[in-house]
Scaffold this active site. Structure first.
Site, PDB file in Angstrom:
ATOM      1  N   THR A   7      39.378  -0.289   4.168  1.00  0.00           N
ATOM      2  CA  THR A   7      39.674  -0.012   2.766  1.00  0.00           C
ATOM      3  C   THR A   7      41.012   0.704   2.662  1.00  0.00           C
ATOM      4  O   THR A   7      41.464   1.330   3.626  1.00  0.00           O
ATOM      5  CB  THR A   7      38.574   0.871   2.132  1.00  0.00           C
ATOM      6  OG1 THR A   7      38.821   0.995   0.726  1.00  0.00           O
ATOM      7  CG2 THR A   7      38.521   2.262   2.740  1.00  0.00           C
ATOM      8  N   ASN A   9      41.246   2.477  -0.228  1.00  0.00           N
ATOM      9  CA  ASN A   9      40.832   3.352  -1.327  1.00  0.00           C
ATOM     10  C   ASN A   9      40.384   4.713  -0.766  1.00  0.00           C
ATOM     11  O   ASN A   9      39.337   4.826  -0.124  1.00  0.00           O
ATOM     12  CB  ASN A   9      39.691   2.617  -2.055  1.00  0.00           C
ATOM     13  CG  ASN A   9      39.163   3.380  -3.232  1.00  0.00           C
ATOM     14  OD1 ASN A   9      39.093   4.611  -3.209  1.00  0.00           O
ATOM     15  ND2 ASN A   9      38.766   2.652  -4.252  1.00  0.00           N
ATOM     16  N   HIS A  11      39.306   7.327  -2.236  1.00  0.00           N
ATOM     17  CA  HIS A  11      38.085   7.847  -2.843  1.00  0.00           C
ATOM     18  C   HIS A  11      36.849   7.321  -2.087  1.00  0.00           C
ATOM     19  O   HIS A  11      35.934   8.072  -1.749  1.00  0.00           O
ATOM     20  CB  HIS A  11      38.054   7.435  -4.316  1.00  0.00           C
ATOM     21  CG  HIS A  11      36.859   7.943  -5.041  1.00  0.00           C
ATOM     22  ND1 HIS A  11      36.778   9.229  -5.528  1.00  0.00           N
ATOM     23  CD2 HIS A  11      35.683   7.353  -5.339  1.00  0.00           C
ATOM     24  CE1 HIS A  11      35.610   9.406  -6.105  1.00  0.00           C
ATOM     25  NE2 HIS A  11      34.918   8.280  -5.997  1.00  0.00           N
ATOM     26  N   LYS A  12      36.888   6.003  -1.791  1.00  0.00           N
ATOM     27  CA  LYS A  12      35.783   5.399  -1.026  1.00  0.00           C
ATOM     28  C   LYS A  12      35.692   6.008   0.365  1.00  0.00           C
ATOM     29  O   LYS A  12      34.611   6.262   0.877  1.00  0.00           O
ATOM     30  CB  LYS A  12      36.026   3.890  -0.852  1.00  0.00           C
ATOM     31  CG  LYS A  12      35.599   3.044  -2.005  1.00  0.00           C
ATOM     32  CD  LYS A  12      35.665   1.579  -1.558  1.00  0.00           C
ATOM     33  CE  LYS A  12      35.492   0.636  -2.706  1.00  0.00           C
ATOM     34  NZ  LYS A  12      35.623  -0.769  -2.279  1.00  0.00           N
ATOM     35  N   ASP A  68      31.846  -4.736  -0.057  1.00  0.00           N
ATOM     36  CA  ASP A  68      32.198  -5.445  -1.285  1.00  0.00           C
ATOM     37  C   ASP A  68      31.091  -5.184  -2.292  1.00  0.00           C
ATOM     38  O   ASP A  68      29.906  -5.135  -1.928  1.00  0.00           O
ATOM     39  CB  ASP A  68      32.369  -6.947  -1.022  1.00  0.00           C
ATOM     40  CG  ASP A  68      33.223  -7.595  -2.096  1.00  0.00           C
ATOM     41  OD1 ASP A  68      34.181  -6.966  -2.572  1.00  0.00           O
ATOM     42  OD2 ASP A  68      32.923  -8.740  -2.496  1.00  0.00           O
ATOM     43  N   THR A  69      31.495  -5.009  -3.559  1.00  0.00           N
ATOM     44  CA  THR A  69      30.527  -4.644  -4.601  1.00  0.00           C
ATOM     45  C   THR A  69      30.689  -5.566  -5.791  1.00  0.00           C
ATOM     46  O   THR A  69      31.798  -5.993  -6.107  1.00  0.00           O
ATOM     47  CB  THR A  69      30.778  -3.185  -5.057  1.00  0.00           C
ATOM     48  OG1 THR A  69      30.508  -2.322  -3.969  1.00  0.00           O
ATOM     49  CG2 THR A  69      29.872  -2.801  -6.217  1.00  0.00           C
ATOM     50  N   TYR A 150      32.987  -0.745 -14.406  1.00  0.00           N
ATOM     51  CA  TYR A 150      32.034  -0.971 -15.498  1.00  0.00           C
ATOM     52  C   TYR A 150      31.168   0.262 -15.806  1.00  0.00           C
ATOM     53  O   TYR A 150      30.211   0.158 -16.572  1.00  0.00           O
ATOM     54  CB  TYR A 150      31.116  -2.145 -15.136  1.00  0.00           C
ATOM     55  CG  TYR A 150      31.841  -3.459 -14.936  1.00  0.00           C
ATOM     56  CD1 TYR A 150      32.007  -4.358 -15.985  1.00  0.00           C
ATOM     57  CD2 TYR A 150      32.381  -3.804 -13.692  1.00  0.00           C
ATOM     58  CE1 TYR A 150      32.673  -5.566 -15.799  1.00  0.00           C
ATOM     59  CE2 TYR A 150      33.049  -5.006 -13.494  1.00  0.00           C
ATOM     60  CZ  TYR A 150      33.191  -5.879 -14.553  1.00  0.00           C
ATOM     61  OH  TYR A 150      33.850  -7.071 -14.378  1.00  0.00           O
ATOM     62  N   ASP A 151      31.489   1.405 -15.222  1.00  0.00           N
ATOM     63  CA  ASP A 151      30.658   2.607 -15.390  1.00  0.00           C
ATOM     64  C   ASP A 151      30.316   2.935 -16.850  1.00  0.00           C
ATOM     65  O   ASP A 151      29.173   3.303 -17.136  1.00  0.00           O
ATOM     66  CB  ASP A 151      31.322   3.827 -14.737  1.00  0.00           C
ATOM     67  CG  ASP A 151      31.103   3.857 -13.234  1.00  0.00           C
ATOM     68  OD1 ASP A 151      30.294   3.054 -12.731  1.00  0.00           O
ATOM     69  OD2 ASP A 151      31.745   4.689 -12.562  1.00  0.00           O
TER      70      ASP A 151
HETATM   71  P1  IMP Z   1      34.885  -3.287  -4.833  1.00  0.00           P
HETATM   72  O1  IMP Z   1      34.326  -4.356  -3.974  1.00  0.00           O
HETATM   73  O2  IMP Z   1      34.316  -1.947  -4.493  1.00  0.00           O
HETATM   74  O3  IMP Z   1      36.380  -3.293  -4.890  1.00  0.00           O
HETATM   75  O4  IMP Z   1      34.369  -3.566  -6.314  1.00  0.00           O
HETATM   76  C1  IMP Z   1      34.723  -4.744  -7.041  1.00  0.00           C
HETATM   77  C2  IMP Z   1      34.667  -4.455  -8.534  1.00  0.00           C
HETATM   78  O5  IMP Z   1      33.328  -4.113  -8.919  1.00  0.00           O
HETATM   79  C3  IMP Z   1      35.513  -3.254  -8.978  1.00  0.00           C
HETATM   80  O6  IMP Z   1      36.823  -3.650  -9.262  1.00  0.00           O
HETATM   81  C4  IMP Z   1      34.788  -2.800 -10.229  1.00  0.00           C
HETATM   82  O7  IMP Z   1      35.155  -3.575 -11.334  1.00  0.00           O
HETATM   83  C5  IMP Z   1      33.335  -3.092  -9.896  1.00  0.00           C
HETATM   84  N1  IMP Z   1      32.664  -1.905  -9.335  1.00  0.00           N
HETATM   85  C6  IMP Z   1      32.441  -1.658  -8.022  1.00  0.00           C
HETATM   86  N2  IMP Z   1      31.791  -0.478  -7.864  1.00  0.00           N
HETATM   87  C7  IMP Z   1      31.635   0.014  -9.111  1.00  0.00           C
HETATM   88  C8  IMP Z   1      31.049   1.211  -9.593  1.00  0.00           C
HETATM   89  O8  IMP Z   1      30.536   2.071  -8.853  1.00  0.00           O
HETATM   90  N3  IMP Z   1      31.065   1.377 -10.926  1.00  0.00           N
HETATM   91  C9  IMP Z   1      31.620   0.471 -11.785  1.00  0.00           C
HETATM   92  N4  IMP Z   1      32.181  -0.645 -11.383  1.00  0.00           N
HETATM   93  C10 IMP Z   1      32.194  -0.886 -10.044  1.00  0.00           C
END
Ligand code: IMP
Length: 194
Positions: A7, A9, A11-12, A68-69, A150-151
């Site tokens: 990453t 990031n 913060h992560k 990935d989220t 999207y929090d």
């Molecule tokens: P990433 O894989 O962590 O970069 O997440 C991909 C996308 O999912 C981010 O750009 C956000 O739009 C959304 N996302 C991931 N984690 C969160 C969260 O904890 N809260 C709100 N949106 C999130």
């Protein structure tokens, strides 16, 4: 044990390091001179996490993991899912993404959704996956100024506030990412004492 977290990031990184503790030292690709922007063009969260982790593993031959989220909305058949970051456009703009989500859900009564994090780990050459899920519902409008993504639209199950109205530490205790990282951390601790 030292392990690379794929990453950029900070913060992560801090959140993960706070959970894994000081016996597991997390380093980022940039700390060892890797600055590649790895394309996240997989069709699922699992594929994307594996693409990132396997790139780092092939480049360094070292233990590493990637996450990935996505936000999966029941009435939208799991969308935006893997497209969460770029739902409205390539700009990764949270405000536009939220606007699009609210538009898609206009008049829809089923507001059930979940955040899902997948972590892919390469440990001593073997691949492992971990998952963290946070169930909740999507509001009709934005509430709160904290968090990101999207929090402001997501109320976790059992709560009356959105994630953007909770403190960072309240969110970290219940979050999808926190759940997945705790599973990873437990696995690494058991592995290193085997
Ligand atoms: P990433 O894989 O962590 O970069 O997440 C991909 C996308 O999912 C981010 O750009 C956000 O739009 C959304 N996302 C991931 N984690 C969160 C969260 O904890 N809260 C709100 N949106 C999130």
């Amino acid at each position: 044990m030292e392990i690379i977290f794929a990453t950029s990031n900070q913060h992560k990184l801090q959140e993960a390091q706070g959970i894994t503790g000081n016996k597991i030292s997390l380093i980022t690709p940039s700390q060892i001179g890797i600055y590649h922007d790895i394309p996240e063009d997989g069709k699922s969260l699992e594929e994307n996490a594996l693409i990132k982790a396997s790139f780092i593993f092939k480049t360094t031959n070292r233990n590493c993991f990637a996450d990935d989220t996505g936000l999966e909305v029941e009435a939208l058949n799991g969308e935006p899912g893997v497209k969460s970051a770029r739902y409205a456009s390539e700009e990764c703009d949270s405000r536009l993404n939220m606007q699009k989500l609210l538009k898609e859900l206009k008049g829809v009564t089923n507001r059930k959704a979940r955040f899902r994090t997948v972590i892919a780990l390469f440990l001593d050459g073997k691949q492992h996956l971990f998952e963290g899920i946070l169930n909740g519902t999507i509001t009709e409008t934005q509430y709160g100024k904290g968090g990101f993504g999207y929090d402001p639209l997501f109320v976790p199950e059992g709560y009356t506030k959105t994630l953007a109205e909770l403190t960072d530490s309240q969110k970290n205790l219940i979050s999808h990412r926190g759940i997945a990282i705790r599973k990873l951390s437990q696995f690494l601790k058991n592995y290193s004492t085997e």
